[in-house]
Scaffold this motif. Structure first.
Motif, PDB file in Angstrom:
ATOM      1  N   UNK A  99       5.808  -5.012  10.022  1.00 35.73           N
ATOM      2  CA  UNK A  99       4.865  -3.970  10.458  1.00 35.73           C
ATOM      3  C   UNK A  99       4.202  -3.334   9.234  1.00 35.73           C
ATOM      4  N   UNK A 100       2.919  -3.058   9.345  1.00 35.67           N
ATOM      5  CA  UNK A 100       2.164  -2.480   8.231  1.00 35.67           C
ATOM      6  C   UNK A 100       1.261  -1.368   8.754  1.00 35.67           C
ATOM      7  N   UNK A 101       0.723  -0.600   7.826  1.00 36.98           N
ATOM      8  CA  UNK A 101      -0.309   0.380   8.147  1.00 36.98           C
ATOM      9  C   UNK A 101      -1.641  -0.201   7.697  1.00 36.98           C
ATOM     10  N   UNK A 102      -2.552  -0.377   8.635  1.00 35.77           N
ATOM     11  CA  UNK A 102      -3.869  -0.917   8.306  1.00 35.77           C
ATOM     12  C   UNK A 102      -4.738   0.206   7.747  1.00 35.77           C
ATOM     13  N   UNK A 103      -5.457  -0.107   6.668  1.00 38.28           N
ATOM     14  CA  UNK A 103      -6.347   0.871   6.059  1.00 38.28           C
ATOM     15  C   UNK A 103      -7.724   0.244   5.860  1.00 38.28           C
ATOM     16  N   UNK A 104      -8.717   1.081   5.793  1.00 38.45           N
ATOM     17  CA  UNK A 104     -10.057   0.640   5.451  1.00 38.45           C
ATOM     18  C   UNK A 104     -10.142   0.566   3.933  1.00 38.45           C
ATOM     19  N   UNK A 105     -10.918  -0.374   3.408  1.00 36.01           N
ATOM     20  CA  UNK A 105     -11.049  -0.522   1.962  1.00 36.01           C
ATOM     21  C   UNK A 105     -11.522   0.784   1.320  1.00 36.01           C
ATOM     22  N   UNK A 106     -12.386   1.510   2.014  1.00 33.04           N
ATOM     23  CA  UNK A 106     -12.913   2.770   1.487  1.00 33.04           C
ATOM     24  C   UNK A 106     -11.813   3.814   1.275  1.00 33.04           C
ATOM     25  N   UNK A 107     -10.714   3.719   2.007  1.00 33.41           N
ATOM     26  CA  UNK A 107      -9.617   4.686   1.893  1.00 33.41           C
ATOM     27  C   UNK A 107      -8.642   4.351   0.771  1.00 33.41           C
ATOM     28  N   UNK A 108      -8.773   3.166   0.201  1.00 31.78           N
ATOM     29  CA  UNK A 108      -7.851   2.722  -0.840  1.00 31.78           C
ATOM     30  C   UNK A 108      -7.855   3.672  -2.041  1.00 31.78           C
ATOM     31  N   UNK A 109      -9.022   4.077  -2.488  1.00 33.25           N
ATOM     32  CA  UNK A 109      -9.135   4.960  -3.652  1.00 33.25           C
ATOM     33  C   UNK A 109      -8.391   6.268  -3.467  1.00 33.25           C
ATOM     34  N   UNK A 110      -8.542   6.883  -2.295  1.00 31.65           N
ATOM     35  CA  UNK A 110      -7.851   8.146  -2.025  1.00 31.65           C
ATOM     36  C   UNK A 110      -6.331   7.959  -2.024  1.00 31.65           C
ATOM     37  N   UNK A 111      -5.870   6.887  -1.410  1.00 27.91           N
ATOM     38  CA  UNK A 111      -4.430   6.626  -1.379  1.00 27.91           C
ATOM     39  C   UNK A 111      -3.882   6.383  -2.783  1.00 27.91           C
ATOM     40  N   UNK A 112      -4.620   5.634  -3.588  1.00 30.64           N
ATOM     41  CA  UNK A 112      -4.163   5.357  -4.952  1.00 30.64           C
ATOM     42  C   UNK A 112      -4.215   6.606  -5.827  1.00 30.64           C
ATOM     43  N   UNK A 113      -5.164   7.492  -5.562  1.00 30.70           N
ATOM     44  CA  UNK A 113      -5.280   8.731  -6.344  1.00 30.70           C
ATOM     45  C   UNK A 113      -4.058   9.630  -6.157  1.00 30.70           C
ATOM     46  N   UNK A 114      -3.339   9.475  -5.054  1.00 26.03           N
ATOM     47  CA  UNK A 114      -2.150  10.297  -4.814  1.00 26.03           C
ATOM     48  C   UNK A 114      -0.905   9.738  -5.489  1.00 26.03           C
ATOM     49  N   UNK A 115      -1.032   8.607  -6.162  1.00 28.51           N
ATOM     50  CA  UNK A 115       0.100   7.957  -6.842  1.00 28.51           C
ATOM     51  C   UNK A 115       0.112   8.372  -8.305  1.00 28.51           C
ATOM     52  N   UNK A 116       1.299   8.370  -8.904  1.00 28.43           N
ATOM     53  CA  UNK A 116       1.411   8.684 -10.333  1.00 28.43           C
ATOM     54  C   UNK A 116       1.257   7.441 -11.202  1.00 28.43           C
ATOM     55  N   UNK A 117       1.688   6.303 -10.677  1.00 29.41           N
ATOM     56  CA  UNK A 117       1.611   5.047 -11.416  1.00 29.41           C
ATOM     57  C   UNK A 117       1.064   3.978 -10.473  1.00 29.41           C
ATOM     58  N   UNK A 118       0.202   3.102 -11.010  1.00 30.84           N
ATOM     59  CA  UNK A 118      -0.363   2.009 -10.227  1.00 30.84           C
ATOM     60  C   UNK A 118      -0.183   0.717 -10.995  1.00 30.84           C
ATOM     61  N   UNK A 119       0.419  -0.272 -10.333  1.00 29.65           N
ATOM     62  CA  UNK A 119       0.590  -1.604 -10.929  1.00 29.65           C
ATOM     63  C   UNK A 119      -0.113  -2.613 -10.025  1.00 29.65           C
ATOM     64  N   UNK A 120      -0.786  -3.552 -10.648  1.00 27.76           N
ATOM     65  CA  UNK A 120      -1.542  -4.527  -9.876  1.00 27.76           C
ATOM     66  C   UNK A 120      -1.046  -5.940 -10.206  1.00 27.76           C
ATOM     67  N   UNK A 121      -0.835  -6.719  -9.173  1.00 28.03           N
ATOM     68  CA  UNK A 121      -0.344  -8.098  -9.322  1.00 28.03           C
ATOM     69  C   UNK A 121      -1.321  -9.039  -8.662  1.00 28.03           C
TER      70      UNK A 121
END
Length: 121
Positions: A99-121
């Motif tokens: 099970x996952x939470x579906x998000x719109x691509x436009x909402x990705x930035x806001x969700x990532x802004x609430x994180x302290x660290x971001x790692x991309x693979x």
């Protein structure tokens, strides 16, 4: 006493051809073991990692998709999937292995802004 960090792990790679998917999954579980608040994002070809109907043996690769349900046991509940990435690849959320939470691509930035660290693979 250590402080809890909010960590985002972004998966953009297809499940085979490189080890990014397996490494990101290992990283998420390891960070959770250290009581960090982990959120996992699947965008672009990263959504292919979650397909339930994978058979890595057909390409002589090591499959790790059966490990995704273990995220629940590591208290990793924030699993986000880009709706547009699914649509572009003709995939429905019913085809995913967890099970996952579906998000719109436009909402990705806001969700990532609430994180302290971001790692991309």
């Amino acid at each position: 006493m250590s402080q809890i960090s909010k960590i985002a792990i972004i998966n953009k790679s297809a499940p085979y051809g490189c080890s990014n998917g397996q490494e990101s999954l290992d990283m998420a579980m390891a960070m959770s073991n250290f009581a960090q608040d982990v959120s996992v994002f699947f965008i672009e070809d990263g959504v292919l990692q979650l397909l339930a109907s994978q058979n890595a043996a057909t390409i002589d690769a090591k499959g790790y998709s059966k490990t995704f349900p273990a995220l629940e046991f590591y208290d990793i509940e924030n699993i986000y999937v880009c709706q547009q990435s699914l649509q572009q690849r003709g995939i429905s959320s019913e085809q995913l292995c967890i099970p996952v939470t579906l998000i719109e691509f436009e909402d990705l930035g806001d969700l990532l802004a609430s994180q302290q660290h971001v790692m991309s693979f």
